[in-house]
Design a protein around this motif. Structure first.
Motif, PDB file in Angstrom:
ATOM      1  N   LEU A   1      -7.107  -3.035   0.496  1.00 47.86           N
ATOM      2  CA  LEU A   1      -6.167  -1.937   0.639  1.00 47.86           C
ATOM      3  C   LEU A   1      -4.735  -2.417   0.434  1.00 47.86           C
ATOM      4  O   LEU A   1      -4.212  -3.224   1.197  1.00 47.86           O
ATOM      5  N   PHE A   2      -4.140  -1.920  -0.625  1.00 49.42           N
ATOM      6  CA  PHE A   2      -2.733  -2.143  -0.933  1.00 49.42           C
ATOM      7  C   PHE A   2      -2.033  -0.842  -0.576  1.00 49.42           C
ATOM      8  O   PHE A   2      -2.196   0.166  -1.252  1.00 49.42           O
ATOM      9  N   SER A   3      -1.296  -0.837   0.538  1.00 48.51           N
ATOM     10  CA  SER A   3      -0.740   0.419   1.026  1.00 48.51           C
ATOM     11  C   SER A   3       0.447   0.147   1.937  1.00 48.51           C
ATOM     12  O   SER A   3       0.932  -0.977   2.027  1.00 48.51           O
ATOM     13  N   THR A   4       0.880   1.197   2.608  1.00 48.82           N
ATOM     14  CA  THR A   4       1.984   1.119   3.549  1.00 48.82           C
ATOM     15  C   THR A   4       1.902   2.273   4.538  1.00 48.82           C
ATOM     16  O   THR A   4       1.314   3.312   4.217  1.00 48.82           O
ATOM     17  N   ARG A   5       2.467   2.073   5.685  1.00 44.91           N
ATOM     18  CA  ARG A   5       2.574   3.165   6.653  1.00 44.91           C
ATOM     19  C   ARG A   5       3.753   4.068   6.300  1.00 44.91           C
ATOM     20  O   ARG A   5       3.915   5.140   6.849  1.00 44.91           O
TER      21      ARG A   5
ATOM     22  N   LYS B   1      -4.632   9.595   7.135  1.00 43.32           N
ATOM     23  CA  LYS B   1      -3.661   8.581   7.551  1.00 43.32           C
ATOM     24  C   LYS B   1      -4.352   7.290   7.995  1.00 43.32           C
ATOM     25  O   LYS B   1      -3.889   6.200   7.682  1.00 43.32           O
ATOM     26  N   ASN B   2      -5.459   7.412   8.721  1.00 44.43           N
ATOM     27  CA  ASN B   2      -6.173   6.209   9.152  1.00 44.43           C
ATOM     28  C   ASN B   2      -6.674   5.408   7.963  1.00 44.43           C
ATOM     29  O   ASN B   2      -6.641   4.182   7.979  1.00 44.43           O
ATOM     30  N   PHE B   3      -7.150   6.093   6.938  1.00 48.11           N
ATOM     31  CA  PHE B   3      -7.667   5.389   5.766  1.00 48.11           C
ATOM     32  C   PHE B   3      -6.558   4.636   5.039  1.00 48.11           C
ATOM     33  O   PHE B   3      -6.731   3.485   4.665  1.00 48.11           O
ATOM     34  N   TYR B   4      -5.419   5.291   4.837  1.00 55.45           N
ATOM     35  CA  TYR B   4      -4.343   4.693   4.044  1.00 55.45           C
ATOM     36  C   TYR B   4      -3.344   3.878   4.855  1.00 55.45           C
ATOM     37  O   TYR B   4      -2.579   3.104   4.279  1.00 55.45           O
ATOM     38  N   CYS B   5      -3.314   4.038   6.154  1.00 55.26           N
ATOM     39  CA  CYS B   5      -2.242   3.427   6.948  1.00 55.26           C
ATOM     40  C   CYS B   5      -2.716   2.414   7.983  1.00 55.26           C
ATOM     41  O   CYS B   5      -1.918   1.974   8.808  1.00 55.26           O
TER      42      CYS B   5
END
Length: 187
Positions: free
Chosen positions: A18-22, A68-72
């Motif tokens: 997962l390449f992401s951000t909050r 949000k849980n999936f991406y953050c």
């Protein structure tokens, strides 16, 4: 078929990284310009229709806990590092590749060049934040009004942004306060 794997015993399932951000407001801006605009021909839409489409796309970030849980959460590689600490980004990228046994050739110069190229294509939040002439900002405000149950006077989908933006003036302070933890500024 999602769970279909070849019968080849040497086949190795590719790990999920997962390449992401909050700080999803930045991702929303880039998603809008790089994906939504070309796919949905957003530039050909009326301003009102554009604002509603953008609101529909950002709203899950605001109120869908699963989304949000999936991406953050459980982020392997933090998106913000591209903008603030390129060396740490490169170091972490190599760590993630190593941890997942993904073969690669170390090439810092290529990564730095790619990061610079990517950054040059990104939308800066400074251009949109609090800007009632920005359809992206008004889309965010509309989504926030839905989530927070703040009434927005109805507007005609075919109307111009100039005529629509007064409907959002009362939301500006709330939206600016709400978005603060979900975005980062960069130049």
């Amino acid at each position: 078929m999602r769970d279909h794997y070849p019968l080849d015993p040497t086949y190795k399932k590719i790990p999920k990284v997962l390449f992401s951000t909050r700080r999803f407001f930045n991702v929303y801006l880039n998603h809008a310009k790089k994906i939504l605009y070309p796919i949905h021909h957003v530039n050909q839409l009326s301003d009102g229709a554009k604002i509603v489409l953008l609101a529909d796309k950002i709203q899950p970030w605001l109120n869908n806990t699963d989304f949000k849980n999936f991406y953050c959460t459980d982020i392997d590689l933090e998106y913000e590092l591209i903008f603030f600490d390129q060396l740490q980004f490169i170091k972490r990228l190599y760590e993630v590749l190593d941890q997942n046994n993904i073969s690669y050739i170390k090439n810092n110069r290529y990564i730095k060049s790619s990061v610079l190229n990517y950054r040059n294509t990104c939308e800066s939040p400074n251009k949109h934040l609090g800007n009632t002439d920005s359809a992206e900002w008004l889309g965010f405000c509309l989504a926030l009004s839905r989530v927070k149950n703040i009434a927005v006077p109805p507007f005609d989908f075919n109307d111009s942004i100039e005529n629509i933006k007064p409907n959002f003036y009362h939301l500006q302070l709330t939206a600016l306060k709400f978005v603060k933890p979900y975005m980062f500024k960069w130049k």
